[in-house]
Design an enzyme around this catalytic site. Structure first.
Site, mmCIF file in Angstrom:
data_model
loop_
_atom_site.group_PDB
_atom_site.id
_atom_site.type_symbol
_atom_site.label_atom_id
_atom_site.label_comp_id
_atom_site.label_asym_id
_atom_site.label_seq_id
_atom_site.Cartn_x
_atom_site.Cartn_y
_atom_site.Cartn_z
ATOM 1 C CD GLU A 44 52.842 65.425 42.202
ATOM 2 O OE1 GLU A 44 53.302 66.565 42.442
ATOM 3 O OE2 GLU A 44 53.546 64.491 41.764
ATOM 4 C CG HIS B 142 53.639 74.936 35.208
ATOM 5 N ND1 HIS B 142 54.614 74.562 34.323
ATOM 6 C CD2 HIS B 142 54.129 74.690 36.448
ATOM 7 C CE1 HIS B 142 55.668 74.123 34.992
ATOM 8 N NE2 HIS B 142 55.391 74.185 36.289
#
Length: 352
Positions: free
Chosen positions: A70, A139
């Site tokens: 990321e 998540h």
């Protein structure tokens, strides 16, 4: 539809995923500098299929996969943007965005200021956020308030397919960095706002009419979904549907405002509404402490104190790690909203 929005030409029934995909398609077709990338974004089309078909149509140089990195994804986007491109980077889940915070906060957000306007950072970070898939702690996070604290970054959250496309086009065309949070609970269409029967995001929902061509919804403009005079309901994302359900169930004359953009915030619309109703309930899925509702509450109190007839109420997620099996208990639902509305509607004698 708010003032300043274009809405011309043919329309197609689309859910939010399809609208987001269509927004990127429209922008990539109009501007060769727009490119899309992220983990599993290219060949596979993304874990939620938001980028499906883009690599096939535009090639591997404009829609491509990246390593699981990321920091690298956002760092590459910053470099591309400074060079004059318009990158659209996907972070697979908002929970994964933290390794890239330094690139976004220290580089992208400050580039215009540090270069005295010589460079800009027209990048868009798309990421699914919030609950709805029983994803638990890794998540399902809602970290939007972190980004509203960063000067130079715009924070956008749609609640409908129509808004998703128009806001994403505006974000891609914006000269500054935008974090575009996508509420995955409603990826595949609107729902009735109740949690009695949990529905996973890949289940079928009714779609909405979305224009096929180019249109942009101005960033920083809230949408008054329902006009009323009894209480102002401030919400965004999935909670727009939950709020609408609670108001309908109660049969109360509430004004429901979908913020759409948290930064820049349409304080003018909020202020006018609260001064009219005298009451305010704020709804969001993120944890309560230091959630965006705290900032909203402070702003409303500062601007509307002498018009308030009751304390401001917040209905939020709990200050706990995100539960896996108890996801539907964690969500703010119609019952909790009803109790909050009843509290703000009490007069001094305790009557509703």
């Amino acid at each position: 539809m708010s003032k300043g929005e274009e809405n011309k030409g043919a329309t197609t029934q689309r859910n939010m995923i399809q609208a987001i995909n269509n927004a990127m398609d429209v922008c990539m077709e109009r501007d060769d500098n727009v490119c899309v990338f992220g983990e599993d974004v290219g060949y596979y089309g993304g874990v939620f299929r938001a980028t499906a078909g883009l690599q096939e149509k535009y090639g591997k140089t404009r829609s491509f996969d990246t390593p699981i990195n990321e920091c690298g994804i956002i760092g590459v986007a910053v470099g591309m943007a400074a060079y004059g491109m318009r990158p659209v980077a996907e972070i697979q889940f908002a929970d994964y965005i933290y390794p890239g915070l330094d690139q976004l906060v220290s580089e992208a957000a400050r580039l215009r200021y540090r270069s005295a306007g010589e460079f800009t950072s027209p990048l868009t970070i798309r990421t699914p956020f919030g609950g709805g898939i029983f994803g638990g702690q890794t998540h399902s996070q809602s970290p939007e308030s972190i980004f509203t604290h960063v000067c130079g970054v715009k924070t956008v959250i749609p609640s409908t397919p129509y808004d998703a496309k128009g806001l994403l086009i505006a974000a891609i065309e914006d000269p500054d960095p935008v974090v575009f949070f996508e509420p995955k609970r409603i990826y595949n269409g609107p729902f009735d706002g109740h949690y009695d029967t949990p529905v996973l995001p890949w289940s079928k929902h009714p779609a909405s009419e979305v224009p096929d061509g180019h249109y942009a919804i101005p960033l920083g403009k809230a949408n008054v979904l329902r006009e009323g005079s009894a209480v102002t309901m401030l919400c965004y994302g999935t909670m727009v549907h939950v709020t609408a359900a609670a108001v309908e169930e109660l049969g109360i004359d509430a004004e429901v405002i979908d913020l759409r953009t948290l930064l820049p915030l349409d304080m003018e619309t909020i202020e006018a509404s609260v001064k009219k109703t005298g009451r305010c309930v704020i709804v969001h899925e993120a944890t309560r402490t230091s959630g965006f509702g705290a900032e909203l509450s402070a702003l409303v109190q500062e601007r509307c104190f002498y018009h308030l007839e009751a304390p401001i109420e917040r209905v939020t997620g709990y200050d706990t790690p995100y539960p896996h099996s108890l996801e539907w208990a964690y969500f703010p639902g119609p019952v909790r909203l009803r109790l909050a509305i009843e509290r703000v509607m009490e007069d001094v004698s305790g009557n509703v």
